[in-house]
Design an enzyme around this catalytic site. Structure first.
Site, PDB file in Angstrom:
ATOM      1  N   ARG A  31       0.851  -1.183   0.000  1.00 23.03           N
ATOM      2  CA  ARG A  31       0.000   0.000   0.000  1.00 23.03           C
ATOM      3  C   ARG A  31       0.887   1.233   0.000  1.00 23.03           C
ATOM      4  O   ARG A  31       1.952   1.248   0.615  1.00 23.03           O
ATOM      5  CB  ARG A  31      -0.933   0.025   1.217  1.00 23.03           C
ATOM      6  CG  ARG A  31      -2.134  -0.904   1.097  1.00 23.03           C
ATOM      7  CD  ARG A  31      -3.118  -0.374   0.052  1.00 23.03           C
ATOM      8  NE  ARG A  31      -4.369  -1.134   0.027  1.00 23.03           N
ATOM      9  CZ  ARG A  31      -4.616  -2.144  -0.787  1.00 23.03           C
ATOM     10  NH1 ARG A  31      -3.661  -2.546  -1.629  1.00 23.03           N
ATOM     11  NH2 ARG A  31      -5.780  -2.747  -0.768  1.00 23.03           N
ATOM     12  N   ASP A  51       4.444  -0.180  -7.117  1.00 29.07           N
ATOM     13  CA  ASP A  51       3.155  -0.407  -7.784  1.00 29.07           C
ATOM     14  C   ASP A  51       2.045   0.376  -7.107  1.00 29.07           C
ATOM     15  O   ASP A  51       0.926   0.411  -7.605  1.00 29.07           O
ATOM     16  CB  ASP A  51       2.810  -1.907  -7.778  1.00 29.07           C
ATOM     17  CG  ASP A  51       1.566  -2.213  -8.603  1.00 29.07           C
ATOM     18  OD1 ASP A  51       1.537  -1.816  -9.783  1.00 29.07           O
ATOM     19  OD2 ASP A  51       0.629  -2.835  -8.069  1.00 29.07           O
ATOM     20  N   GLU A  86      -6.200  14.667 -11.019  1.00 28.92           N
ATOM     21  CA  GLU A  86      -5.946  15.754 -10.078  1.00 28.92           C
ATOM     22  C   GLU A  86      -7.109  16.739  -9.992  1.00 28.92           C
ATOM     23  O   GLU A  86      -7.206  17.513  -9.043  1.00 28.92           O
ATOM     24  CB  GLU A  86      -4.656  16.478 -10.455  1.00 28.92           C
ATOM     25  CG  GLU A  86      -3.435  15.594 -10.235  1.00 28.92           C
ATOM     26  CD  GLU A  86      -2.201  16.117 -10.945  1.00 28.92           C
ATOM     27  OE1 GLU A  86      -2.346  16.999 -11.809  1.00 28.92           O
ATOM     28  OE2 GLU A  86      -1.109  15.639 -10.619  1.00 28.92           O
ATOM     29  N   HIS A 123      -0.647   0.314 -10.115  1.00 29.18           N
ATOM     30  CA  HIS A 123      -1.385  -0.630  -9.264  1.00 29.18           C
ATOM     31  C   HIS A 123      -1.897  -1.810 -10.090  1.00 29.18           C
ATOM     32  O   HIS A 123      -3.091  -2.138 -10.101  1.00 29.18           O
ATOM     33  CB  HIS A 123      -2.553   0.067  -8.564  1.00 29.18           C
ATOM     34  CG  HIS A 123      -2.889  -0.570  -7.237  1.00 29.18           C
ATOM     35  ND1 HIS A 123      -3.156   0.153  -6.107  1.00 29.18           N
ATOM     36  CD2 HIS A 123      -2.971  -1.868  -6.866  1.00 29.18           C
ATOM     37  CE1 HIS A 123      -3.404  -0.674  -5.101  1.00 29.18           C
ATOM     38  NE2 HIS A 123      -3.303  -1.904  -5.546  1.00 29.18           N
ATOM     39  N   ALA A 135      -0.208  -4.973  -9.942  1.00 26.71           N
ATOM     40  CA  ALA A 135       0.395  -6.227  -9.473  1.00 26.71           C
ATOM     41  C   ALA A 135      -0.607  -7.380  -9.493  1.00 26.71           C
ATOM     42  O   ALA A 135      -0.234  -8.537  -9.683  1.00 26.71           O
ATOM     43  CB  ALA A 135       0.963  -6.051  -8.071  1.00 26.71           C
ATOM     44  N   PHE A 136      -1.880  -7.072  -9.337  1.00 26.74           N
ATOM     45  CA  PHE A 136      -2.929  -8.098  -9.321  1.00 26.74           C
ATOM     46  C   PHE A 136      -3.389  -8.481 -10.719  1.00 26.74           C
ATOM     47  O   PHE A 136      -4.136  -9.462 -10.885  1.00 26.74           O
ATOM     48  CB  PHE A 136      -4.155  -7.559  -8.567  1.00 26.74           C
ATOM     49  CG  PHE A 136      -4.999  -6.622  -9.398  1.00 26.74           C
ATOM     50  CD1 PHE A 136      -6.133  -7.071 -10.039  1.00 26.74           C
ATOM     51  CD2 PHE A 136      -4.624  -5.297  -9.577  1.00 26.74           C
ATOM     52  CE1 PHE A 136      -6.899  -6.222 -10.823  1.00 26.74           C
ATOM     53  CE2 PHE A 136      -5.362  -4.435 -10.350  1.00 26.74           C
ATOM     54  CZ  PHE A 136      -6.512  -4.902 -10.975  1.00 26.74           C
TER      55      PHE A 136
END
Length: 334
Positions: A231, A255, A266, A301, A303-304
């Site tokens: 995280r 990641d 943003e 993000h 990795a999964f």
């Protein structure tokens, strides 16, 4: 049951179809947050991924809510105190990505060790120079694994296959696991001092917030490599920027980042209904600084993100919802 599925990508549409055979299902591409909750005010079940913000204010607008089925292992995007106080069951997907995330950790590490992004970009433009691409072997290096859960254990297995020495830190040491996988437990300060590479595999909790900051980076080997697929808020991003700038940290593969939704969009900063928690603008700026370091690799993000892991997420989430409907909840967090 009235089920709302948020953050539905194409690969998750199958879940909507399968759930729709027995329930009243609505699927939304967007996140569940203060801007979108009004559409789901009648929900008995919501299922989201980690980008949704299930704060107390959001949950309070769904008075019929009985189940949150997060399509993730982590659940720091959910106000667990509110759920507990209002009798809302929370279920997760505890083991969809053990080896998937572990493999991505090594993808980041190998890319850093052999300068693969830079080398590939050079050859794409016809430059076959080897200048500046001298890497390092993994064999014989010491890997420090912080968090020896399902993913951490798989990381250790892979590291041993590369011929690495492994030390690890965990709040609940398991001597049988230590003996079986061939690593050694040690304190976090000792791990930081002796590790050539440090890989993080802890959940986001109050205890792990800013687990690595200036003091911890100061204890690391000069030129150590950091890998974070856990995280974003486990690492103090400003401190990481300082450690990279000084050369204390030789490279980082990330990641996850703090303030990930804001880094992607943003414009959310200027929305009046962004939520009760003020955005951490310093962390947001630090994220952008990290993206400019040549010795840092940031992936979004993912990795999964394999076909097999996605299938496990969908299957487990459906089973979680059906188990709850039958009166026997499974994979309960609370």
């Amino acid at each position: 049951m009235k089920i709302w599925v948020f953050e539905t990508d194409e690969w998750e549409e199958d879940a909507c179809v399968r759930l729709g055979q027995s329930h009243d299902v609505r699927c939304e591409r967007g996140m569940l947050d203060a801007r979108t909750v009004a559409t789901a005010s009648d929900a008995e079940v919501v299922t989201t991924f980690i980008n949704s913000r299930l704060t107390a204010d959001v949950l309070a607008q769904m008075p019929s809510l009985r189940l949150i089925a997060t399509r993730s292992t982590g659940f720091d995007h959910i106000d667990m105190n509110y759920a507990r106080d209002h009798g809302i069951v929370v279920c997760n997907v505890p083991d969809y990505g053990d080896h998937t995330v572990a493999e991505h950790s090594f993808a980041l590490l190998l890319a850093l060790a052999r300068h693969i992004p830079e080398a590939a970009e050079r050859t794409r433009h016809g430059d076959f120079s080897q200048v500046g691409t001298c890497g390092f072997d993994l064999r014989g290096k010491t890997l420090g694994v912080v968090g020896v859960g399902r993913i951490g254990r798989r990381v250790i297995e892979i590291a041993r296959g590369f011929g690495m020495d492994v030390v690890a830190n965990d709040i609940a040491p398991d001597p049988a696991c230590e003996a079986r996988l061939g690593f050694s437990y040690c304190s976090l300060p000792d791990l930081l001092c002796i590790s050539d590479i440090i890989s993080l595999h802890v959940p986001a909790t109050a205890d792990t917030q800013g687990l690595l900051s200036d003091a911890e980076f100061g204890e690391m080997k000069q030129g150590a490599v950091l890998i974070n697929t856990a995280r974003g808020n486990v690492v103090d991003t400003e401190a990481l920027v300082r450690a990279l700038a000084s050369g204390r940290i030789g490279a980082a593969g990330l990641d996850v980042l703090p303030e990930e939704p804001l880094t992607r969009d943003e414009a959310q900063i200027f929305r009046a209904d962004v939520g009760s928690k003020a955005p951490d603008l310093r962390a947001l700026v630090a994220n952008h600084v990290l993206l400019r370091f040549p010795n840092v690799i940031v992936t979004p993000h993912i990795a999964f993100n394999t076909r097999e892991a996605k299938a496990r997420i969908v299957d487990t989430t459906i089973r979680n919802i059906e188990a709850f409907a039958s009166g026997s909840p499974q994979n309960k967090v609370i």
